[in-house]
Write a protein that holds these residues in place. Structure first.
Motif, PDB file in Angstrom:
ATOM      1  N   ARG A 244      41.301  84.314  37.088  1.00 45.58           N
ATOM      2  CA  ARG A 244      41.918  84.278  38.420  1.00 45.58           C
ATOM      3  C   ARG A 244      42.742  85.543  38.621  1.00 45.58           C
ATOM      4  NH1 ARG A 244      47.108  80.984  40.691  1.00 45.58           N
ATOM      5  NH2 ARG A 244      46.974  81.791  42.811  1.00 45.58           N
ATOM      6  N   ARG A 245      42.563  86.171  39.756  1.00 44.62           N
ATOM      7  CA  ARG A 245      43.364  87.348  40.113  1.00 44.62           C
ATOM      8  C   ARG A 245      44.592  86.883  40.896  1.00 44.62           C
ATOM      9  NH1 ARG A 245      40.496  90.769  36.824  1.00 44.62           N
ATOM     10  NH2 ARG A 245      38.288  90.402  37.162  1.00 44.62           N
ATOM     11  N   LEU A 246      45.753  87.346  40.511  1.00 39.82           N
ATOM     12  CA  LEU A 246      46.970  86.995  41.217  1.00 39.82           C
ATOM     13  C   LEU A 246      47.231  87.958  42.370  1.00 39.82           C
ATOM     14  CD1 LEU A 246      49.377  86.163  38.247  1.00 39.82           C
ATOM     15  CD2 LEU A 246      48.007  84.595  39.610  1.00 39.82           C
ATOM     16  N   GLY A 247      47.952  87.475  43.365  1.00 37.87           N
ATOM     17  CA  GLY A 247      48.324  88.348  44.472  1.00 37.87           C
ATOM     18  C   GLY A 247      47.260  88.408  45.552  1.00 37.87           C
TER      19      GLY A 247
ATOM     20  N   TYR B 118      40.292  79.458  39.864  1.00 35.96           N
ATOM     21  CA  TYR B 118      39.691  80.111  38.704  1.00 35.96           C
ATOM     22  C   TYR B 118      38.168  80.097  38.837  1.00 35.96           C
ATOM     23  CZ  TYR B 118      44.220  80.183  36.399  1.00 35.96           C
ATOM     24  OH  TYR B 118      45.528  80.446  36.085  1.00 35.96           O
TER      25      TYR B 118
ATOM     26  N   ARG C 236      51.014  75.491  36.904  1.00 36.14           N
ATOM     27  CA  ARG C 236      51.924  76.151  37.835  1.00 36.14           C
ATOM     28  C   ARG C 236      53.051  76.868  37.095  1.00 36.14           C
ATOM     29  NH1 ARG C 236      55.090  72.241  41.574  1.00 36.14           N
ATOM     30  NH2 ARG C 236      52.949  71.630  42.103  1.00 36.14           N
TER      31      ARG C 236
ATOM     32  N   ASP D 235      48.610  90.364  36.335  1.00 32.33           N
ATOM     33  CA  ASP D 235      47.915  90.303  37.622  1.00 32.33           C
ATOM     34  C   ASP D 235      46.535  89.663  37.500  1.00 32.33           C
ATOM     35  OD1 ASP D 235      46.233  92.339  36.545  1.00 32.33           O
ATOM     36  OD2 ASP D 235      47.538  93.894  37.365  1.00 32.33           O
ATOM     37  N   THR D 236      46.103  89.424  36.264  1.00 35.05           N
ATOM     38  CA  THR D 236      44.823  88.768  36.013  1.00 35.05           C
ATOM     39  C   THR D 236      45.022  87.726  34.925  1.00 35.05           C
ATOM     40  OG1 THR D 236      43.630  90.805  36.547  1.00 35.05           O
ATOM     41  CG2 THR D 236      42.404  89.086  35.379  1.00 35.05           C
ATOM     42  N   LEU D 237      44.583  86.500  35.184  1.00 36.53           N
ATOM     43  CA  LEU D 237      44.767  85.412  34.229  1.00 36.53           C
ATOM     44  C   LEU D 237      43.416  84.918  33.726  1.00 36.53           C
ATOM     45  CD1 LEU D 237      47.540  83.260  35.966  1.00 36.53           C
ATOM     46  CD2 LEU D 237      47.788  85.237  34.448  1.00 36.53           C
TER      47      LEU D 237
ATOM     48  N   GLU E  72      51.606  79.983  35.316  1.00 38.17           N
ATOM     49  CA  GLU E  72      51.284  81.081  36.222  1.00 38.17           C
ATOM     50  C   GLU E  72      52.543  81.783  36.719  1.00 38.17           C
ATOM     51  OE1 GLU E  72      47.057  79.485  38.092  1.00 38.17           O
ATOM     52  OE2 GLU E  72      48.920  79.131  39.183  1.00 38.17           O
ATOM     53  N   GLU E  73      53.573  81.020  37.029  1.00 38.06           N
ATOM     54  CA  GLU E  73      54.820  81.623  37.491  1.00 38.06           C
ATOM     55  C   GLU E  73      55.441  82.497  36.409  1.00 38.06           C
ATOM     56  OE1 GLU E  73      57.112  78.269  38.692  1.00 38.06           O
ATOM     57  OE2 GLU E  73      56.079  78.033  40.621  1.00 38.06           O
TER      58      GLU E  73
ATOM     59  N   ALA F 124      53.289  85.720  35.964  1.00 41.20           N
ATOM     60  CA  ALA F 124      53.479  86.627  37.096  1.00 41.20           C
ATOM     61  C   ALA F 124      54.783  87.400  36.943  1.00 41.20           C
ATOM     62  CB  ALA F 124      53.455  85.852  38.401  1.00 41.20           C
TER      63      ALA F 124
END
Length: 309
Positions: A306-309, A133, A100, A112-114, A103-104, A107
């Motif tokens: 994982r795609r964010l947003g 993921y 967490r 935008d992609t992890l 990721e924060e 971001a």
């Protein structure tokens, strides 16, 4: 028992040692030392927004996270997060808190992609899936019992080729940088990388505390490096092949085998007893080379995205 997550502090050597200890426990197939962790932290590229994290329970380090933007990729917005928890302290919430926080941070840094490497074990794969993921390509860790291995005998290089070590390039390592950049550009992977910053390469690769220049073998033709096997050692009898590459114009001549065999012989003579390497599952040529030496697959990891947003 409360889990806390905090930054690794550059000015505290014990943080780097704790980070390395957890890494060795969670991923014994990779070399990790406190000196190496401190060096990586001190020389992180500013564009990477690197933020290594520690998870602690009652003051004891139980988990780590490598967190950074893929600054060498020509594609913007790619972040990388690799979470490792000491097997003796899993299922206590450290991994989720590390993820967490990572990721924060990414971001906020514009990702935008992890991407994340996940050991191909049921519990680890389930953890990644629960957090959104999805698996993509895979890679293998390989191990060779260097003390007992029947290494192929050393062979004379082809006509026009001579073997040297990286130590022979101490006065001017730029030719090795150029070959490293060329071979890195076409290495299999889901995030392309371009090595363009020579000063950063000097600090993070050439001056890296694990790099063993005497055990790094380089094939030279026409006065220029055309193949190399970069060797890393941790002072504990463990040897790792960081990268083996051949110039595109010199492939198909057996130079990868030649330089790796020479490096392994040097490593054994220097007292190394275990050899480790890693290969993308789709890199058939290097997998074949390593099987020829007697390496055996000891673990598998799967790249997750994982795609964010």
């Amino acid at each position: 028992m409360t889990v806390i997550v905090r930054d690794v502090r550059l000015s505290f050597p014990e943080d780097a040692e704790a980070f390395a200890r957890v890494r060795r426990a969670a991923l014994p197939h990779m070399l990790a030392t406190g000196r190496q962790v401190a060096h990586d932290l001190a020389h992180a590229h500013p564009d990477a927004h690197s933020r290594p994290l520690l998870a602690e329970i009652d003051g004891e380090a139980v988990g780590t996270a490598e967190v950074a933007l893929a600054h060498e990729s020509p594609e913007p917005g790619i972040g990388e997060v690799n979470v490792f928890v000491d097997p003796a302290h899993r299922r206590r919430g450290a991994g989720a808190l590390l993820l967490r926080a990572a990721e924060e941070h990414l971001a906020r840094a514009g990702a935008d992609t992890l991407y994340s490497w996940v050991l191909d074990e049921p519990a680890n794969l389930a953890f990644a899936g629960r957090h959104g993921y999805r698996g993509s390509r895979s890679a293998y860790f390989l191990r060779l019992d260097l003390a007992a291995a029947a290494l192929p005998p050393r062979e004379a290089p082809p006509a026009g080729v001579e073997l040297r070590t990286a130590a022979d390039f101490t006065a001017d390592p730029r030719p090795l940088f150029e070959l490293d950049a060329l071979t890195t550009a076409d290495e299999p992977g889901d995030v392309p990388a371009e090595l363009t910053d020579y000063a950063h390469w000097l600090a993070t690769t050439w001056e890296h505390p694990l790099l063993d220049r005497e055990l790094t073998t380089v094939a030279v033709a026409g006065g220029r490096p055309v193949a190399f096997c970069a060797a890393r050692t941790d002072g504990l009898g463990r040897y790792g092949s960081a990268m083996t590459g051949t110039h595109p114009e010199h492939r198909g001549r057996g130079l990868a085998k030649l330089v790796k065999n020479d490096s392994l012989h040097r490593a054994r003579a220097a007292g190394c007893t275990e050899a480790f390497t890693g290969n993308d599952a789709e890199n058939g040529p290097m997998l074949a080379v390593n099987r020829w030496f007697g390496y055996e697959i000891c673990a598998k990891e799967t790249r997750h995205v994982r795609r964010l947003g």
